[in-house]
Design an enzyme around this catalytic site. Structure first.
Site, PDB file in Angstrom:
ATOM      1  CB  THR A  13      27.860  -4.312  70.032  1.00  0.00           C
ATOM      2  OG1 THR A  13      27.302  -4.316  68.727  1.00  0.00           O
ATOM      3  CG2 THR A  13      27.682  -5.674  70.648  1.00  0.00           C
ATOM      4  CE1 TYR A  24      24.443  -7.788  67.695  1.00  0.00           C
ATOM      5  CE2 TYR A  24      24.359  -5.671  68.812  1.00  0.00           C
ATOM      6  CZ  TYR A  24      24.919  -6.514  67.863  1.00  0.00           C
ATOM      7  OH  TYR A  24      25.940  -6.060  67.095  1.00  0.00           O
ATOM      8  CB  SER A  57      28.983   2.617  64.929  1.00  0.00           C
ATOM      9  OG  SER A  57      29.348   1.417  64.326  1.00  0.00           O
ATOM     10  CB  THR A  90      32.884  -2.761  66.263  1.00  0.00           C
ATOM     11  OG1 THR A  90      31.828  -3.632  65.889  1.00  0.00           O
ATOM     12  CG2 THR A  90      33.190  -2.896  67.739  1.00  0.00           C
ATOM     13  CG  ASP A  91      28.839  -2.338  62.210  1.00  0.00           C
ATOM     14  OD1 ASP A  91      29.511  -3.336  62.516  1.00  0.00           O
ATOM     15  OD2 ASP A  91      27.598  -2.364  62.076  1.00  0.00           O
ATOM     16  CE  LYS A 163      32.953  -5.383  63.028  1.00  0.00           C
ATOM     17  NZ  LYS A 163      31.591  -4.970  63.415  1.00  0.00           N
ATOM     18  CD  GLU A 294      46.870  -2.597  35.211  1.00  0.00           C
ATOM     19  OE1 GLU A 294      46.157  -2.834  34.231  1.00  0.00           O
ATOM     20  OE2 GLU A 294      46.869  -3.296  36.246  1.00  0.00           O
TER      21      GLU A 294
HETATM   22  N1  GLU Z   1      26.127  -2.439  64.194  1.00  0.00           N
HETATM   23  C1  GLU Z   1      26.643  -2.344  65.505  1.00  0.00           C
HETATM   24  C2  GLU Z   1      27.470  -1.091  65.690  1.00  0.00           C
HETATM   25  O1  GLU Z   1      28.359  -0.799  64.955  1.00  0.00           O
HETATM   26  C3  GLU Z   1      27.314  -3.590  65.778  1.00  0.00           C
HETATM   27  C4  GLU Z   1      28.752  -3.592  65.814  1.00  0.00           C
HETATM   28  C5  GLU Z   1      29.330  -3.448  67.189  1.00  0.00           C
HETATM   29  O2  GLU Z   1      29.175  -2.466  67.872  1.00  0.00           O
HETATM   30  O3  GLU Z   1      30.006  -4.404  67.504  1.00  0.00           O
HETATM   31  O4  GLU Z   1      27.190  -0.368  66.605  1.00  0.00           O
END
Ligand code: GLU
Length: 337
Positions: A13, A24, A57, A90-91, A163, A294
Site C-alpha cells: 500500500t 485502491y 504483500s 502490511t498483510d 497485524k 490437554e
Molecule cells: N494487501 C495490501 C498489502 O499487503 C494491503 C496492505 C498494506 O500494504 O497496507 O500489500
C-alpha cells in the site's frame, strides 16, 4: 559520517494508488516516486535503492523471500550499506520480517516499513513511515534486536509483531512483549537492548547459510508446509481429504491452548506416524502453547509453537525441514527462536 542506507522495495500500500470508487491497488508506484514524496531527507544519509518486486504483500512468494535474503546477506557481509530498509505491504510484513530474522546475519540494521493508506490518499502515512524506517536503519543499536518493523512511529521486533487491525494506523502490535522502541522525529529510542528469542547471527539457519548447508539458489525450494485452521464442528471427511494432499509439515492453528478435537488429534498423530512434522499452535493472537497440557504431545510426537503465530510457526518448520533438522532439536528451535 554519512550513512549509506539501501532500500529494497517490494510494493504494498505504501506504493499503492487509490481509485475513485474508494478502493485502491497495492504495488503501483516505484521506489523513486516514494522517495520523491518524502518531505525532507535525513541529513548525512546517502540513499540507494532497488525495486525487488512491486506487489501487494498477499502475493509475496518464496522466490521474493530468497531474493531479499540473498540481497540482505550480500549488502551486510560485504559492508555495502550501513542499514537496509525494505518497503512491503502490511498483510504479510510480519512473515517476511520473521523469515529474514532467521536467515540474515544482523551485522547492520534491517528495517521493514509500509503504509496503511495508499500513496495518493488524502493523508498518506507512507512518507512518514519511510522516513522513520530510514532513521531507525541509521541507528547502530538497531542491529542488536534482529530484523525490525517500523509502523506509525513504533519500532517492533520481527519475532513478536502481528497485524491486529485491518485498516487503522495503529494496526500493529507486538505480543506479548510490546514494542522495542519508538521513532520520534529524528530521534530513535529503544526500550530494550536485547531480545530473549534467538535471531540473525545466532539463528540456526543463518549459521546453516554461513556453513553452506542452506543456500537460496534458483533450484532451492522451501518444504511444503501448510496451516490447518481449527474451528468447532470440523467435518471428518473434509479433514481426511485435506490430509491426503501432500504435506512435508503441518502447522495446526488449534483452538484455545492449541487444542484439537479427538478426531483431529488422532488423524494428526497418524500423520506423524507417516513422517509428517506436526506443530500445534493457536488461532488466538496472544497465545502460548505448552507441551502435554490437554494433548499428550510426547505420545503423538507433536511439536508445539510456544507463542509463535501459525504463519510464523510455518516459516520456522519450513526452515527446520530444509536443513533436515532432527525432530528433538526442532522443539528446541521452537523454544528458542
Ligand atoms: N494487501 C495490501 C498489502 O499487503 C494491503 C496492505 C498494506 O500494504 O497496507 O500489500
Amino acid at each position: 559520517m554519512t550513512k549509506k542506507i539501501h532500500i529494497l522495495a517490494t510494493g504494498g500500500t505504501i506504493a499503492g494508488q487509490a481509485n475513485t470508487h474508494g478502493g485502491y491497488t497495492a504495488g503501483k508506484l516505484n521506489v523513486e516516486t516514494l522517495l520523491d514524496a518524502l518531505p525532507w531527507r535525513p541529513h548525512d544519509v546517502q540513499v540507494s535503492y532497488e525495486q525487488v518486486a512491486n506487489v501487494g504483500s498477499q502475493s509475496i512468494h518464496n522466490e521474493i523471500w530468497y531474493q531479499l535474503a540473498n540481497r540482505v546477506n550480500t549488502l551486510s557481509l560485504e559492508k555495502l550499506a550501513d542499514g537496509i530498509v525494505i518497503t512491503h505491504g502490511t498483510d504479510t510484513m510480519e512473515e517476511t520480517a520473521y523469515f529474514l530474522n532467521l536467515v540474515t546475519p544482523g551485522k547492520i540494521p534491517v528495517v521493514l516499513t509500509g503504509a496503511m493508506r495508499p500513496a495518493n490518499a488524502f493523508s498518506p502515512d507512507g512518507p512518514e513511515n519511510l522516513l522513520a524506517a530510514i532513521n531507525v536503519a541509521c541507528s547502530g543499536q538497531a542491529k542488536n534486536l534482529g530484523v525490525l518493523v517500523v509502523m506509525n512511529s513504533i519500532i517492533h521486533s520481527a519475532r513478536y509483531i502481528q497485524k491486529m487491525g485491518v485498516s487503522q494506523d495503529n494496526a500493529f502490535q507486538s505480543i506479548p512483549l510490546g514494542p522495542v522502541g519508538i521513532q520520534s522525529g529524528t530521534n530513535t529510542h529503544f526500550f530494550v537492548n536485547q531480545l530473549a528469542a534467538i535471531h540473525t547471527n545466532n539463528s540456526e539457519f543463518t549459521k546453516a547459510i554461513e556453513n553452506g548447508s542452506l543456500t537460496f539458489s534458483n533450484e532451492f525450494k522451501l518444504p511444503n508446509v501448510n496451516v490447518l485452521y481449527v474451528h468447532a464442528g470440523m467435518d471428518e471427511s473434509y479433514l481426511r481429504q485435506w490430509l491426503q494432499l501432500s504435506h512435508e509439515g503441518i502447522v495446526v492453528a488449534g483452538v484455545g491452548a492449541g487444542n484439537l478435537s479427538q478426531t483431529l488429534e488422532r488423524l494428526l498423530a497418524n500423520q506423524v506416524f507417516q513422517g509428517v512434522a506436526v506443530v500445534r499452535s493457536t488461532r488466538i493472537a496472544a497465545g502460548n502453547i505448552a507441551r502435554n497440557m490437554e494433548i499428550d504431545d510426547d505420545r503423538h510426537g507433536f511439536l508445539v509453537a510456544g507463542n509463535l503465530t501459525p504463519a510464523k510457526a510455518r516459516i520456522l518448520l519450513q526452515l527446520a525441514l530444509a536443513v533436515k533438522m532432527p525432530m528433538p532439536q526442532m522443539q528446541t528451535v521452537y523454544d528458542t527462536h
